[in-house]
Design a protein around this motif. Structure first.
Motif, PDB file in Angstrom:
ATOM      1  N   ASP A  41       0.927 -59.897 -27.083  1.00  0.00           N
ATOM      2  CA  ASP A  41       1.702 -58.754 -26.603  1.00  0.00           C
ATOM      3  C   ASP A  41       1.734 -58.819 -25.084  1.00  0.00           C
ATOM      4  OD1 ASP A  41       2.218 -57.683 -29.108  1.00  0.00           O
ATOM      5  OD2 ASP A  41       0.339 -56.554 -29.124  1.00  0.00           O
ATOM      6  N   PRO A  42       2.924 -58.968 -24.467  1.00  0.00           N
ATOM      7  CA  PRO A  42       2.992 -59.135 -23.014  1.00  0.00           C
ATOM      8  C   PRO A  42       2.355 -57.958 -22.261  1.00  0.00           C
ATOM      9  CG  PRO A  42       5.104 -59.636 -24.005  1.00  0.00           C
ATOM     10  CD  PRO A  42       4.246 -59.052 -25.085  1.00  0.00           C
ATOM     11  N   ALA A  43       1.481 -58.304 -21.310  1.00  0.00           N
ATOM     12  CA  ALA A  43       0.846 -57.318 -20.431  1.00  0.00           C
ATOM     13  C   ALA A  43       0.467 -58.022 -19.138  1.00  0.00           C
ATOM     14  CB  ALA A  43      -0.384 -56.715 -21.106  1.00  0.00           C
ATOM     15  N   ASP A  44       0.270 -57.257 -18.078  1.00  0.00           N
ATOM     16  CA  ASP A  44       0.018 -57.842 -16.760  1.00  0.00           C
ATOM     17  C   ASP A  44      -1.287 -58.621 -16.677  1.00  0.00           C
ATOM     18  OD1 ASP A  44       2.398 -57.000 -15.666  1.00  0.00           O
ATOM     19  OD2 ASP A  44       1.577 -55.085 -15.002  1.00  0.00           O
ATOM     20  N   ALA A  78       3.754 -72.081 -17.421  1.00  0.00           N
ATOM     21  CA  ALA A  78       4.561 -71.607 -18.549  1.00  0.00           C
ATOM     22  C   ALA A  78       3.710 -70.814 -19.527  1.00  0.00           C
ATOM     23  CB  ALA A  78       5.217 -72.782 -19.263  1.00  0.00           C
ATOM     24  N   VAL A  79       2.480 -71.257 -19.725  1.00  0.00           N
ATOM     25  CA  VAL A  79       1.585 -70.558 -20.649  1.00  0.00           C
ATOM     26  C   VAL A  79       1.239 -69.182 -20.108  1.00  0.00           C
ATOM     27  CG1 VAL A  79      -0.732 -70.621 -21.659  1.00  0.00           C
ATOM     28  CG2 VAL A  79       0.667 -72.668 -21.647  1.00  0.00           C
ATOM     29  N   ASP A  80       1.044 -69.056 -18.799  1.00  0.00           N
ATOM     30  CA  ASP A  80       0.757 -67.748 -18.203  1.00  0.00           C
ATOM     31  C   ASP A  80       1.968 -66.829 -18.249  1.00  0.00           C
ATOM     32  OD1 ASP A  80      -1.866 -68.281 -17.687  1.00  0.00           O
ATOM     33  OD2 ASP A  80      -1.552 -68.809 -15.574  1.00  0.00           O
ATOM     34  N   ALA A  81       3.159 -67.394 -18.181  1.00  0.00           N
ATOM     35  CA  ALA A  81       4.371 -66.575 -18.213  1.00  0.00           C
ATOM     36  C   ALA A  81       4.600 -65.963 -19.590  1.00  0.00           C
ATOM     37  CB  ALA A  81       5.588 -67.406 -17.802  1.00  0.00           C
ATOM     38  N   ALA A  82       4.249 -66.691 -20.640  1.00  0.00           N
ATOM     39  CA  ALA A  82       4.511 -66.208 -21.999  1.00  0.00           C
ATOM     40  C   ALA A  82       3.790 -64.899 -22.320  1.00  0.00           C
ATOM     41  CB  ALA A  82       4.162 -67.282 -23.015  1.00  0.00           C
ATOM     42  N   PRO A  83       2.491 -64.756 -22.068  1.00  0.00           N
ATOM     43  CA  PRO A  83       1.836 -63.491 -22.432  1.00  0.00           C
ATOM     44  C   PRO A  83       1.951 -62.388 -21.383  1.00  0.00           C
ATOM     45  CG  PRO A  83       0.179 -65.053 -21.738  1.00  0.00           C
ATOM     46  CD  PRO A  83       1.499 -65.765 -21.711  1.00  0.00           C
ATOM     47  N   THR A  84       2.585 -62.679 -20.237  1.00  0.00           N
ATOM     48  CA  THR A  84       2.670 -61.645 -19.209  1.00  0.00           C
ATOM     49  C   THR A  84       4.082 -61.108 -19.012  1.00  0.00           C
ATOM     50  OG1 THR A  84       2.889 -63.341 -17.496  1.00  0.00           O
ATOM     51  CG2 THR A  84       0.683 -62.511 -17.931  1.00  0.00           C
ATOM     52  N   LEU A  85       5.099 -61.902 -19.263  1.00  0.00           N
ATOM     53  CA  LEU A  85       6.485 -61.469 -19.038  1.00  0.00           C
ATOM     54  C   LEU A  85       7.137 -61.002 -20.333  1.00  0.00           C
ATOM     55  CD1 LEU A  85       7.656 -64.363 -16.693  1.00  0.00           C
ATOM     56  CD2 LEU A  85       6.885 -62.086 -16.041  1.00  0.00           C
ATOM     57  N   HIS A  87      10.230 -61.340 -21.141  1.00  0.00           N
ATOM     58  CA  HIS A  87      11.416 -62.139 -21.459  1.00  0.00           C
ATOM     59  C   HIS A  87      11.081 -63.205 -22.490  1.00  0.00           C
ATOM     60  CE1 HIS A  87      12.885 -60.207 -17.888  1.00  0.00           C
ATOM     61  NE2 HIS A  87      11.897 -60.740 -17.186  1.00  0.00           N
ATOM     62  N   HIS A  88      12.061 -63.518 -23.332  1.00  0.00           N
ATOM     63  CA  HIS A  88      11.882 -64.572 -24.324  1.00  0.00           C
ATOM     64  C   HIS A  88      13.237 -65.141 -24.695  1.00  0.00           C
ATOM     65  CE1 HIS A  88      13.324 -61.832 -27.463  1.00  0.00           C
ATOM     66  NE2 HIS A  88      12.577 -60.921 -26.888  1.00  0.00           N
ATOM     67  N   ASN A  89      13.241 -66.239 -25.418  1.00  0.00           N
ATOM     68  CA  ASN A  89      14.488 -66.882 -25.822  1.00  0.00           C
ATOM     69  C   ASN A  89      14.722 -66.730 -27.323  1.00  0.00           C
ATOM     70  OD1 ASN A  89      12.480 -68.583 -26.628  1.00  0.00           O
ATOM     71  ND2 ASN A  89      13.530 -70.464 -26.004  1.00  0.00           N
ATOM     72  N   GLY A  90      14.299 -65.614 -27.884  1.00  0.00           N
ATOM     73  CA  GLY A  90      14.442 -65.382 -29.319  1.00  0.00           C
ATOM     74  C   GLY A  90      15.877 -65.378 -29.789  1.00  0.00           C
ATOM     75  N   GLY A  91      16.780 -64.802 -28.992  1.00  0.00           N
ATOM     76  CA  GLY A  91      18.196 -64.784 -29.374  1.00  0.00           C
ATOM     77  C   GLY A  91      18.783 -66.169 -29.467  1.00  0.00           C
TER      78      GLY A  91
END
Length: 122
Positions: A41-44, A78-85, A87-91
């Protein structure tokens, strides 16, 4: 093991508990998985928590998990960006999946124009 404990059904909870009590490695793996799932779950503060998780995962005697943590360390930005941001490319992934599904369904039935038509209108 990837499901949150509060969402498990009774029979699933029993199976997880049986696996955890079977051996120390299974208990350690289950604990690490549950701590990792929280990071999805994205969090700071998740980048710091991820570093802590990687350290604790490397401290356990689980070779396959060590390989996973080495992979996380290779592309840490990239790994740090995934759980903090958020944004995603799900669409985009959904459109790709749908296109491949239609392509598989149309294989051997028609030429490119009907396939293109079905993708554009579907």
């Amino acid at each position: 093991m990837l499901t949150r404990p509060d969402r498990l059904k009774d029979h699933q909870r029993e199976r997880v508990e049986a696996a955890r009590t079977a051996c120390h490695e299974m208990t350690a793996l289950a604990d690490l998985i549950h701590h990792f799932v929280v990071l999805l779950d994205p969090a700071d503060g998740n980048a710091t928590l991820l570093s802590t998780w990687i350290t604790s995962a490397q401290a356990e005697d689980l070779p396959h998990l060590h390989a996973f943590t080495r992979g996380l360390e290779k592309d840490r930005a990239a790994v740090d960006a995934a759980p903090t941001l958020p944004h995603h490319n799900g669409g985009t992934e959904g459109v790709n999946n749908k296109t491949k599904l239609i392509k598989r369904q149309m294989y051997g039935r028609a030429s490119f124009p009907p396939l293109r038509h079905r993708i554009l209108l579907g």
